[in-house]
Design a protein around this motif. Sequence first.
Motif, PDB file in Angstrom:
ATOM      1  N   LYS A 151       0.812  -1.217   0.000  1.00 50.78           N
ATOM      2  CA  LYS A 151       0.000   0.000   0.000  1.00 50.78           C
ATOM      3  C   LYS A 151       0.845   1.266   0.000  1.00 50.78           C
ATOM      4  CE  LYS A 151      -0.523   0.034   5.053  1.00 50.78           C
ATOM      5  NZ  LYS A 151      -1.492  -0.048   6.180  1.00 50.78           N
ATOM      6  N   ASN A 152       2.124   1.122   0.314  1.00 49.33           N
ATOM      7  CA  ASN A 152       3.010   2.287   0.349  1.00 49.33           C
ATOM      8  C   ASN A 152       3.837   2.445  -0.921  1.00 49.33           C
ATOM      9  OD1 ASN A 152       2.176   2.874   2.985  1.00 49.33           O
ATOM     10  ND2 ASN A 152       3.729   1.522   3.869  1.00 49.33           N
ATOM     11  N   ASP A 160      -4.876  -7.989  -1.926  1.00 50.55           N
ATOM     12  CA  ASP A 160      -4.954  -7.951  -0.466  1.00 50.55           C
ATOM     13  C   ASP A 160      -5.202  -9.349   0.088  1.00 50.55           C
ATOM     14  OD1 ASP A 160      -4.374  -5.447   0.324  1.00 50.55           O
ATOM     15  OD2 ASP A 160      -6.428  -4.715   0.371  1.00 50.55           O
ATOM     16  N   ASN A 166      -6.195  -3.911  -5.670  1.00 50.72           N
ATOM     17  CA  ASN A 166      -6.153  -2.467  -5.465  1.00 50.72           C
ATOM     18  C   ASN A 166      -5.037  -1.855  -6.290  1.00 50.72           C
ATOM     19  OD1 ASN A 166      -8.081  -1.980  -3.049  1.00 50.72           O
ATOM     20  ND2 ASN A 166      -6.850  -3.747  -2.443  1.00 50.72           N
ATOM     21  N   ILE A 168      -2.483   1.453  -6.201  1.00 52.71           N
ATOM     22  CA  ILE A 168      -1.991   2.576  -5.411  1.00 52.71           C
ATOM     23  C   ILE A 168      -1.914   3.812  -6.314  1.00 52.71           C
ATOM     24  CG2 ILE A 168      -0.043   3.420  -4.056  1.00 52.71           C
ATOM     25  CD1 ILE A 168      -1.672   1.117  -2.826  1.00 52.71           C
TER      26      ILE A 168
END
Length: 482
Positions: A151-152, A160, A166, A168
């Motif tokens: 996520k970073n 996930d 997802n 980013i």
Amino acid sequence: MKVMLIDPPGFMGHAIGRILGSFGTNKADQAWPPYDLQVMAGYCRKNRHDFKILDANNLRLSYEDVYKEIKSYNPDWVIYLTCFPNFILDAQIASAAKRVSPYIKTACMSLSIFSIREPETQMRKIVDLDYIPWGEPEITLMKLINGEEPKNIRGLYYRDSDGSVNFIRRILWTGGEAERVRNLDDLGVPVHSSLPVDIYKCPLSLNYPMAIVNCSRGCINWCVHCQAGAFQKPLRYRSVDNVLEELHEVRASGIKEIKFYDCSLPTNKEFTEQLCKAMIEEKFNFTWNCNVRAEVVNEEILMAMKEAGCHTIAVGCDSANPQILKNMRKNETVEQIEKAVDLVKKSGMRVLMYLTFGLEGETKETMEETYRFVKRLKPEFVTFGIVVPAPGTPFYDSLERQGSLLGKDLEYQDPNALPSFLYPHLPPDDILNFTRAAYRNYYFSKGYILSRLKGLRSSTEFKAGVENAYKMVRRYVLERVR
């Protein structure tokens, strides 16, 4: 971490060229090493991770063989090369890894990843693929391997723990893309010692074994159909010292021939002159070949390259029709191409010309025009490819707007196969038949065969010629294509 880097099996008995953003089955009797994985292995080495490179593509391994190799190595990570036509097929590597252990993390990598349509949708279908770096893969993958939270990390499709996908969208200087490598030296030095070097070969080689070395990434131009120009900007060169460090490993591995796979090695004249001078001083004694853009060729740079061991220059031509060159944004003229071929021949080096049929504006007459041009220039080698509309390129976008794209299965999108587009004035069959006939007529003419026999420089070259003739008979006479 233990990282396994895999070039997946080929397709229908043919190896696939996935390296450096390319795609499609091999045209000739060649086996090129998986250079993108060698770069990633060098980056792993620099970061003190264990690694193993598996070239299932050229070793002719099956997916079951790959499963056994993964099980034997028992890695923490499996990262595999891919390309847009074979994206779904290549994902069997991820499935093989998850069969070994659901805890193995899986990722694909490609310098032309932007040609993958709807990556989030694709990941929902490919349940065993954990990560897709959306852009240049190395920095993103290394952050993951080093333990950073997905996520970073920007420019990353990831799965996930609940199985959702997802993206980013931390918009920094590259927007939604993965971080690009600003200094190629930061990736370390590509690895050659971990490969079965004896299996690699190239139709242009004067010696064996051979290796690929890449001194740069990207191209100064942006031809409408080319993924390197579209996806790998800006053009960046490694330092001469970094390349020399790689060449020392190449020599230590027993390799005698190099293919510099840059889009155009001497585009940076100063770099090329320094590299050639250093290769002479270091007494590497490699024989080698490279690609060039016609407008950068001059007598001075050719002599420097020849003295350093270069024996063959590949010149991008595509078409001999000025309007087609203009349509494709070649930013070169027919006159520049002819002059470059003439200069290479006068230098005593051999010429390979790359031809591409099917670009916008192509007709039966323009294909004949291009073929006559090549016959007049008499290069020692020539490739006749059919343009493939790669998603994300201006060529693809133009055909899509015109409604000219055909619903062809992705895995059959190939420069050697039936075109996946339809022009009202030029049916796909006509392009395919002309291309295959061009190969047969050029390479199997009496004049060409006699000239090649007279120009032979070694028994290795003779053997390669015979093997490639056999491959071409199988490919362009006997094989049925889709």
